[in-house]
Design a protein around this motif. Sequence first.
Motif, PDB file in Angstrom:
ATOM      1  N   MET A  38       2.659   8.163   1.966  1.00  0.00           N
ATOM      2  CA  MET A  38       3.586   7.095   2.356  1.00  0.00           C
ATOM      3  C   MET A  38       3.803   6.164   1.174  1.00  0.00           C
ATOM      4  N   PRO A  39       4.662   6.521   0.242  1.00  0.00           N
ATOM      5  CA  PRO A  39       4.850   5.707  -0.972  1.00  0.00           C
ATOM      6  C   PRO A  39       5.253   4.265  -0.697  1.00  0.00           C
ATOM      7  N   ALA A  40       5.888   4.000   0.441  1.00  0.00           N
ATOM      8  CA  ALA A  40       6.321   2.636   0.758  1.00  0.00           C
ATOM      9  C   ALA A  40       5.223   1.811   1.420  1.00  0.00           C
ATOM     10  N   ALA A  41       4.071   2.424   1.685  1.00  0.00           N
ATOM     11  CA  ALA A  41       2.993   1.709   2.367  1.00  0.00           C
ATOM     12  C   ALA A  41       2.370   0.666   1.440  1.00  0.00           C
ATOM     13  N   VAL A  42       1.885  -0.406   2.040  1.00  0.00           N
ATOM     14  CA  VAL A  42       1.222  -1.486   1.311  1.00  0.00           C
ATOM     15  C   VAL A  42      -0.256  -1.489   1.677  1.00  0.00           C
ATOM     16  N   PRO A  43      -1.161  -1.360   0.709  1.00  0.00           N
ATOM     17  CA  PRO A  43      -2.592  -1.458   1.017  1.00  0.00           C
ATOM     18  C   PRO A  43      -2.961  -2.897   1.355  1.00  0.00           C
ATOM     19  N   VAL A  44      -3.924  -3.071   2.247  1.00  0.00           N
ATOM     20  CA  VAL A  44      -4.348  -4.413   2.635  1.00  0.00           C
ATOM     21  C   VAL A  44      -5.831  -4.388   2.978  1.00  0.00           C
ATOM     22  N   ALA A  45      -6.539  -5.407   2.520  1.00  0.00           N
ATOM     23  CA  ALA A  45      -7.949  -5.578   2.894  1.00  0.00           C
ATOM     24  C   ALA A  45      -8.084  -6.932   3.568  1.00  0.00           C
ATOM     25  N   GLY A  46      -8.279  -7.994   2.777  1.00  0.00           N
ATOM     26  CA  GLY A  46      -8.399  -9.320   3.375  1.00  0.00           C
ATOM     27  C   GLY A  46      -7.091  -9.852   3.911  1.00  0.00           C
ATOM     28  N   GLY A  47      -5.985  -9.521   3.243  1.00  0.00           N
ATOM     29  CA  GLY A  47      -4.683  -9.968   3.699  1.00  0.00           C
ATOM     30  C   GLY A  47      -4.392 -11.440   3.466  1.00  0.00           C
ATOM     31  N   THR A  48      -5.217 -12.127   2.676  1.00  0.00           N
ATOM     32  CA  THR A  48      -5.038 -13.569   2.510  1.00  0.00           C
ATOM     33  C   THR A  48      -3.731 -13.921   1.816  1.00  0.00           C
TER      34      THR A  48
END
Length: 316
Positions: A38-48
């Motif tokens: 999914m090249p358009a996907a955005v990785p997220v962890a804390g999301g701050t």
Amino acid sequence: MHAPDSPQGPQGPQASPAAQSVTLPVSLDEAVAALTAMPAAVPVAGGTDLMAAVNAGLLRPAALVGLGRINEIRGWQYQDGHALLGAGLTHARMGRPDFAALIPALAAAARAAGPPQIRNAGTLGGNIASAAPTGDALPVLAALEAMLVIVGPGEPGTAGSAGSAGSAGTSSREIPVSHLLAGREMLRPGELIGFVRVPLLHAPQVFLKATGRTGPGRAVASVGLVLDPARRGVRCAIGAVAPMPLRPLEAEQWVASLIDWDGGRSLAPEALEAFGEYVAAACVPDQGEPVAPGVLHLRRTVAVLARRALGRALTS
């Protein structure tokens, strides 16, 4: 991580109005596979930072790849005189005493990163990937000359040695953190910041920052400074005054030549004062005549921070 707390850059007006899917991998291999698919996907962890961008209408991700369940990037290990830090380490975890004994300046920066809810959620990798000028960890990492272990798609058997990256069709490569922050090297499709490799200097290091009205706890200027007695060197990076941390290399070399490395690391008070001015002039240059009051104030702030940081390091 590629961008655990914020996007690499704002999405254009064609971005979808809301995230259409959320993937929750449990390993770096799975995360890389999801981002590759999914090249358009955005990785997220804390999301701050990411959620602030979403709430402000600057980002409408088509998909999210959550990184919070990947345990291999939530701790650290020792490796060849370095600390290999997982990009999923939170500021709260880095601020604890055991981590502070390992990398004091990075722990101090983590403790200064904001209120408890931000420190509990925000991650080291997110601070790097979002590359906000006010990111507290950035000048420390620049002064430490940290390396990033980038994990991405590749053929089996092409891995480096960091963590578990490189199995099951992933590969890893290392780049200086300064190269990513300066835009000299960019993350490729499917890649994540998996780890941060930091040399263990076993020497004094300091983080200081000055805050103003730019937001709760946001730095107007910050400094990361480390001593490297083995090389008889001083490394200093100034944050928040430019899009990326600035290294005043000539000031570093000049003051290092004046320090009595064999006699208790002493330095004349006038040399300490001059170092602060030298750093400030290098990092906050004139912008025409007459020099604007705001520039003069920022220069004075940087001079004080640099002088105090070096003074504390030399007396630690």
